[in-house]
Design an enzyme around this catalytic site. Structure first.
Site, PDB file in Angstrom:
ATOM      1  N   SER A   1     -55.502  29.657  26.131  1.00 25.39           N
ATOM      2  CA  SER A   1     -55.958  28.347  26.601  1.00 25.39           C
ATOM      3  C   SER A   1     -56.962  27.763  25.618  1.00 25.39           C
ATOM      4  O   SER A   1     -57.626  28.492  24.867  1.00 25.39           O
ATOM      5  CB  SER A   1     -56.616  28.490  27.978  1.00 25.39           C
TER       6      SER A   1
ATOM      7  N   TYR B   1     -62.087  32.666  34.129  1.00 22.43           N
ATOM      8  CA  TYR B   1     -60.885  32.191  33.443  1.00 22.43           C
ATOM      9  C   TYR B   1     -61.108  32.175  31.940  1.00 22.43           C
ATOM     10  O   TYR B   1     -60.261  32.637  31.160  1.00 22.43           O
ATOM     11  CB  TYR B   1     -60.530  30.796  33.944  1.00 22.43           C
TER      12      TYR B   1
ATOM     13  N   LYS C   1     -58.988  34.368  29.094  1.00 24.52           N
ATOM     14  CA  LYS C   1     -58.168  33.718  28.075  1.00 24.52           C
ATOM     15  C   LYS C   1     -58.628  34.046  26.654  1.00 24.52           C
ATOM     16  O   LYS C   1     -57.811  34.130  25.738  1.00 24.52           O
ATOM     17  CB  LYS C   1     -58.159  32.208  28.311  1.00 24.52           C
TER      18      LYS C   1
END
Length: 285
Positions: free
Chosen positions: A154, A167, A171
């Protein structure tokens, strides 16, 4: 060969099916980026196995592209192993592994982070990737004809402040394990790369925008417009799932045969420069 003939040969190569005869497994393939990639792979001649927990969506999509569907919770190594085994049983090989499954996880302050929620996210976003690399590598090494493993990271792994802590951590860790795996697996002709989308209006991003803006009926085109205006150097051009799918197709195909340990960022330039530079006067005159 004269110049025109050479150009025509190149054009024919690019217009041909780029994955003819190859077998691909896509986790998180039932919708969003995974589904767009599954359709594109199939149009380019690949045999596609879709692995997901969204059984109805996944099975319907697999039928539409003459592929196969398998229920797969990537946090469970046994599920990922079974998905790889399905590809091998079906077509006798695995050429492409697209580790795409992921969840957004919890928001909130680092001072209040709940470790049980963190560990749940990591079991999917990170352990799921490792499971995919591990079992795809086993199959590819045994066959001895190389392969392409692609992992979805990401823009949040590149620029802080774009996602919640858990998150973001997951990532960025994906970039590390992909590069590390590429170091080992290159000896077997197996390439390992990442793709890092930004601002793609998937269900995950739509949910975040709906909550942030307080608009429960916010649609993908509205989010794409917002990204095009505020999150892209390409003014007015937001991202689509197809933009990412085409990037993954490139990494899966032989056209990227000398590319490994790479992170292909699909972000409209957002993480490379200020979207609306206060120094724009430098470009005048």
């Amino acid at each position: 060969m004269d110049l025109n003939a050479h150009v025509n040969a190149d054009e024919q190569k690019l217009s041909a099916e780029r994955l003819t005869g190859k077998v691909a497994l896509i986790t998180g393939g039932a919708r969003g980026i995974g589904a767009a990639t599954a359709k594109l792979f199939a149009r380019n001649g690949a045999h596609v196995v879709i692995a997901d927990v969204l059984d109805e969506l996944g099975a319907t999509l697999a039928d539409s592209i003459t592929g196969r569907y398998v229920h797969c919770d990537v946090s469970k190594e046994s599920d990922v192993r079974a998905a790889v085994e399905l590809a091998l049983t079906w077509k006798g090989q695995l050429d492409i592994m697209f580790n795409n499954a992921g969840v957004s996880g919890p928001n909130g302050s680092i001072a209040n982070i709940k470790m049980d929620q963190m560990n749940t996210l990591l079991s999917i976003n990170l352990n799921g990737i490792i499971h995919g690399i591990k079992h795809a590598a086993q199959a590819m090494i045994q066959r001895g004809k190389g392969g392409s493993i692609i992992c979805t990271s990401s823009s949040a792994a590149i620029m802080a402040g774009l996602a919640a802590h858990a998150y973001t951590l997951s990532k960025e860790a994906i970039l590390g394990i992909a590069k590390s795996a590429a170091c080992e697996l290159g000896a077997h002709g197996i390439r390992v790369n990442c793709v890092s989308p930004h601002g793609v209006p998937t269900e995950m991003l739509l949910s975040g925008y709906r909550k942030f803006l307080g608009k429960k009926d916010l649609g993908s085109e509205e989010v794409r417009k917002i990204v095009g205006e505020e999150g892209s150097l390409l003014l007015g051009r937001g991202a689509t799932v197809d933009d990412v799918a085409h990037a993954v197709l490139f990494l899966a195909s032989d056209e990227s045969g000398f590319i490994t340990a790479h992170n292909l960022v699909v972000d409209g330039g957002y993480t490379s420069a200020r979207t609306r530079s206060q120094m724009s006067f430098l470009y005048q005159g």
